[in-house]
Design an enzyme around this catalytic site. Structure first.
Site, short mmCIF file in Angstrom:
data_model
loop_
_atom_site.label_atom_id
_atom_site.label_comp_id
_atom_site.label_asym_id
_atom_site.label_seq_id
_atom_site.Cartn_x
_atom_site.Cartn_y
_atom_site.Cartn_z
N HIS A 77 0.88 -1.17 0.00
CA HIS A 77 0.00 0.00 0.00
C HIS A 77 0.92 1.23 0.00
O HIS A 77 1.98 1.20 0.61
CB HIS A 77 -0.83 0.11 1.28
N ASP A 83 2.29 2.01 3.36
CA ASP A 83 3.21 1.04 4.01
C ASP A 83 4.64 1.50 3.88
O ASP A 83 5.49 1.14 4.70
CB ASP A 83 3.19 -0.33 3.30
N GLU A 113 -10.79 -6.46 -4.45
CA GLU A 113 -10.61 -7.53 -3.46
C GLU A 113 -11.83 -7.57 -2.54
O GLU A 113 -11.99 -6.70 -1.69
CB GLU A 113 -9.33 -7.28 -2.65
N GLU A 150 -9.22 -13.55 -1.38
CA GLU A 150 -8.46 -13.88 -0.16
C GLU A 150 -9.16 -14.98 0.62
O GLU A 150 -10.38 -14.91 0.85
CB GLU A 150 -8.30 -12.60 0.67
N HIS A 172 -11.06 -13.89 3.79
CA HIS A 172 -12.25 -13.11 3.45
C HIS A 172 -13.39 -14.04 3.01
O HIS A 172 -14.56 -13.80 3.34
CB HIS A 172 -11.96 -12.12 2.32
N ASP A 179 -4.91 -13.61 -2.67
CA ASP A 179 -4.26 -13.29 -1.40
C ASP A 179 -4.32 -14.55 -0.55
O ASP A 179 -5.39 -14.94 -0.06
CB ASP A 179 -4.99 -12.13 -0.70
N ASP A 237 -10.56 -11.60 10.63
CA ASP A 237 -9.57 -11.75 9.57
C ASP A 237 -8.19 -11.82 10.23
O ASP A 237 -7.53 -10.80 10.39
CB ASP A 237 -9.68 -10.51 8.67
N ASP A 288 -5.53 -13.54 9.28
CA ASP A 288 -4.41 -13.58 8.33
C ASP A 288 -3.29 -14.54 8.72
O ASP A 288 -2.12 -14.15 8.77
CB ASP A 288 -3.82 -12.17 8.13
N ASP A 320 -0.92 -12.46 2.15
CA ASP A 320 -1.54 -11.44 3.01
C ASP A 320 -1.68 -12.08 4.39
O ASP A 320 -2.78 -12.36 4.86
CB ASP A 320 -2.89 -11.01 2.41
#
Ligand code: XLS
Ligand code: NI
Ligand code: NI
Length: 448
Positions: free
Chosen positions: A101, A104, A232, A268, A271, A296, A307, A309, A340
């Site tokens: 991003h 980031d 996404e 993802e 998700h 992802d 989420d 991850d 991700d």
């Protein structure tokens, strides 16, 4: 190779030592599987935010992460240093791609102009290291959700000043995509949804979001950016309801606004589960619409709702995912597998960050091997072809070619005995299908 990380380049160790956590057991980048090197099927990407920014916080505790650049305190110096660490990390792991991003990689200034200047300094450095290393940008995106100004959304904000700011931010992000040769550009609508319908004009917000996407497409064209645009989907979190709820909802949105030719989906695992689906479901829905874009790769926890991850370790899910990818021929036109994912709070060392990626890469490499074996034998293809074979002739053909009518179908059915109808439906044997898939998993991994 410089030694910024206190870990050696990750070797392939095969299956002789099953407990070696800092070696690949299945992933061999150049090994040809189903006609392509593994690295080309999988196109692994490291997520900048999780790997280099994330401090491993949870809602109840501070960050635990220990990173080799923690001694750098000046924000701009830290941002520049992290790029060096990141590229050495990609090299030691053998990952060919990364994703980030805008927020980031560089600190924000007081104005968008200052922020863009910070960003450009870091992007210059990234461009140098990309040229040296050959590591590619799978996708970049814009964080339109972290800064407090986006508390009520960005492209769906009720406040026009915020919408305008988001558009300005996005413009620069697309310029960066062009500069760094991004293969895709992702839109994740983190706060593009609502907390409560009583204060929300849902229709107006969705119109605004579509308008935003249209402006982005127009600008990409203007600057000659040919990255594949991806949405996404995610059903919720941080909003109560996110507009890009799942693959089906995102596809309907894109078709409603005439954007479907220019977008595909980045899906993802975690998700999918939050939306009440399997990962395979989301991928299949996207494939059916010709909209598989990228993946992802992560997983949730069966017992925790959000989420979280996790790095993917679920072989069954990776097998299903790679089966879909093999059936498709690739992960979308320019897609890859972006981790991700982040280590658990208890896995806070440098080495643990490598271990997380290794389990993810090995899980998907193993999934690829299993799926390739299934495809080679045509087991699923034959089973499905057989299940639908009644549409290949006679009455079935008339249904598919559009010549059947209710009257012609009634004529077929009026005198058909119940026993014959029921017998016709017995083609499934789902229990033995599941057992066979287990057998394929075991056999493919035994072969290594
Ligand atoms: C959050 C999303 C996010 C996107 C990129 O849940 O997965 O990380 O991938 O903004
Ligand atoms: Ni994601
Ligand atoms: Ni996510």
């Amino acid at each position: 190779m410089a030694d910024l990380w206190n870990v050696d380049p990750i070797p392939f160790v095969g299956t002789s030592d099953l407990t070696q956590g800092l070696g690949f057991h299945y992933y061999q980048p150049d090994r040809v599987v189903a006609g392509k090197p593994m690295k080309d099927w999988l196109r692994f990407a490291v997520a900048y935010w999780h790997s280099f920014d994330q401090r491993l916080v949870d809602p109840f505790g501070d960050g635990t992460a220990q990173r080799p650049y923690d001694h750098v305190t000046d924000p701009m110096a830290l941002a520049l240093a992290k790029v060096d660490y990141a590229f050495e990390f990609y090299a030691k792991l053998g990952a060919g791609f990364f994703c980030f991003h805008d927020r980031d990689i560089a600190p924000e200034g007081d104005t968008l102009r200052e922020t863009n200047a910070n960003l450009d300094r870091v992007v210059d450095h990234i461009a140098e290291l990309q040229a040296d290393s050959g590591v590619k940008l799978l996708w970049n995106t814009s964080s339109l959700f972290t800064n407090p100004r986006f508390v009520s959304g960005a492209a769906t904000s009720p406040f026009a000043e915020i919408y305008a700011y988001a558009a300005g931010q996005l413009k620069h992000s697309l310029e960066i995509a062009k500069r760094l040769g991004a293969e895709n550009y992702v839109f994740w609508g983190g706060r593009e949804g609502y907390e409560n319908l009583w204060n929300t004009d849902l229709r107006r917000e969705q119109d605004h979001q579509a308008r935003f996407f249209r402006m982005c497409l127009d600008y990409a064209k203007e600057i000659g950016l040919d990255a594949q645009f991806l949405i996404e989907p995610k059903p919720k979190e941080p909003t109560t309801h996110q507009y890009d709820f799942d693959a089906a909802t995102a596809i309907a949105f894109l078709k409603t606004y005439g954007l479907d030719d220019d977008f595909k989906l980045n899906l993802e695992g975690n998700h999918a589960n939050l939306a009440g689906h399997t990962y395979q479901h989301e991928i299949r829905v996207a494939r059916a619409a010709g909209m598989l874009g990228s993946l992802d790769a992560n997983q949730g926890d069966k017992l925790i709702g959000w989420d979280i991850d996790e790095f993917p370790s679920d072989l069954y899910e990776a097998t299903a995912t790679m089966w879909e990818v093999l059936a498709e021929g690739s992960i979308g036109p320019h897609g890859g597998l972006n981790f991700d994912s982040k280590p658990r709070r208890t896995s806070f060392t440098e080495e643990d960050l490598f271990r997380g990626h290794i389990v993810g890469m090995d899980t998907y490499a193993a999934g690829l091997l299993i799926a390739a074996k299934l495809h080679e034998d045509g087991y699923i293809e034959n089973l499905v072809a057989d299940r639908y074979s009644s549409y290949d002739s006679g009455i079935g053909t008339t249904i598919e070619d559009g010549t059947a009518t209710l009257t012609s179908l009634e004529a077929e059915s009026l005198d058909a005995p119940q026993s014959a109808l029921l017998a016709a439906t017995h083609s499934d044997h789902l229990e033995s299908v599941k057992a066979t898939i287990n057998n394929y998993i075991i056999a493919a991994l035994a072969e290594g």
